[in-house]
Design a protein around this motif. Structure first.
Motif, PDB file in Angstrom:
ATOM      1  N   ALA A   1      42.614  30.389  28.615  1.00 32.20           N
ATOM      2  CA  ALA A   1      41.300  30.232  28.413  1.00 32.20           C
ATOM      3  C   ALA A   1      40.510  30.120  29.878  1.00 32.20           C
ATOM      4  O   ALA A   1      39.329  30.657  30.158  1.00 32.20           O
ATOM      5  N   GLY A   2      41.312  29.349  30.861  1.00 32.53           N
ATOM      6  CA  GLY A   2      40.573  29.212  32.062  1.00 32.53           C
ATOM      7  C   GLY A   2      40.650  30.674  32.993  1.00 32.53           C
ATOM      8  O   GLY A   2      39.764  31.027  33.658  1.00 32.53           O
ATOM      9  N   GLY A   3      41.785  31.497  32.796  1.00 30.24           N
ATOM     10  CA  GLY A   3      41.884  32.511  33.075  1.00 30.24           C
ATOM     11  C   GLY A   3      40.901  33.694  32.744  1.00 30.24           C
ATOM     12  O   GLY A   3      40.323  34.398  33.600  1.00 30.24           O
ATOM     13  N   ALA A   4      40.433  33.498  31.515  1.00 26.84           N
ATOM     14  CA  ALA A   4      39.534  34.320  30.859  1.00 26.84           C
ATOM     15  C   ALA A   4      38.182  34.007  31.333  1.00 26.84           C
ATOM     16  O   ALA A   4      37.383  34.907  31.564  1.00 26.84           O
ATOM     17  N   PHE A   5      37.980  32.734  31.367  1.00 26.42           N
ATOM     18  CA  PHE A   5      36.655  32.355  31.871  1.00 26.42           C
ATOM     19  C   PHE A   5      36.341  32.727  33.319  1.00 26.42           C
ATOM     20  O   PHE A   5      35.228  33.354  33.808  1.00 26.42           O
ATOM     21  N   VAL A   6      37.518  32.898  34.303  1.00 24.75           N
ATOM     22  CA  VAL A   6      36.953  33.284  35.555  1.00 24.75           C
ATOM     23  C   VAL A   6      37.057  34.724  35.765  1.00 24.75           C
ATOM     24  O   VAL A   6      36.176  35.201  36.314  1.00 24.75           O
ATOM     25  N   VAL A   7      37.730  35.429  34.790  1.00 22.13           N
ATOM     26  CA  VAL A   7      37.715  36.787  34.961  1.00 22.13           C
ATOM     27  C   VAL A   7      36.397  37.394  34.337  1.00 22.13           C
ATOM     28  O   VAL A   7      36.096  38.308  34.810  1.00 22.13           O
ATOM     29  N   LEU A   8      36.078  36.802  33.249  1.00 20.74           N
ATOM     30  CA  LEU A   8      35.078  37.280  32.361  1.00 20.74           C
ATOM     31  C   LEU A   8      33.587  36.779  32.802  1.00 20.74           C
ATOM     32  O   LEU A   8      32.649  37.133  32.580  1.00 20.74           O
ATOM     33  N   LYS A   9      33.670  35.854  33.955  1.00 26.45           N
ATOM     34  CA  LYS A   9      32.452  35.143  34.289  1.00 26.45           C
ATOM     35  C   LYS A   9      31.769  36.240  35.095  1.00 26.45           C
ATOM     36  O   LYS A   9      30.380  36.245  35.206  1.00 26.45           O
ATOM     37  N   ARG A  10      32.066  37.245  36.010  1.00 25.35           N
ATOM     38  CA  ARG A  10      31.385  38.041  36.624  1.00 25.35           C
ATOM     39  C   ARG A  10      30.801  39.167  35.856  1.00 25.35           C
ATOM     40  O   ARG A  10      30.995  39.909  35.326  1.00 25.35           O
TER      41      ARG A  10
END
Length: 66
Positions: A57-66
């Motif tokens: 979830a943290g990795g997805a948040f970082v990648v999809l935030k942009r």
């Protein structure tokens, strides 16, 4: 070039981790406390599953935030 991680931000984040590891540990301490509580109450398996879910979830948040 949609949604790629900026190299400058990546190197800046790594420099913060290298220069201030205790700050990063302090920022992550609530997650560690939660995992320890889950480990104590539910067992090792649930703690590992929770850790994996948090990492994804943290990795997805970082990648999809942009």
């Amino acid at each position: 070039m949609a949604k790629e991680i900026d190299r400058v931000r990546t190197t800046s984040a790594l420099e913060v981790v290298r220069q201030h590891p205790l700050l990063v540990l302090f920022a992550l301490s609530p997650a560690f406390a939660g995992l320890a509580l889950i480990w104590w109450l539910a067992g090792t398996g649930w703690a590992i599953v929770t850790l994996l879910v948090l990492l994804v979830a943290g990795g997805a948040f970082v990648v999809l935030k942009r």
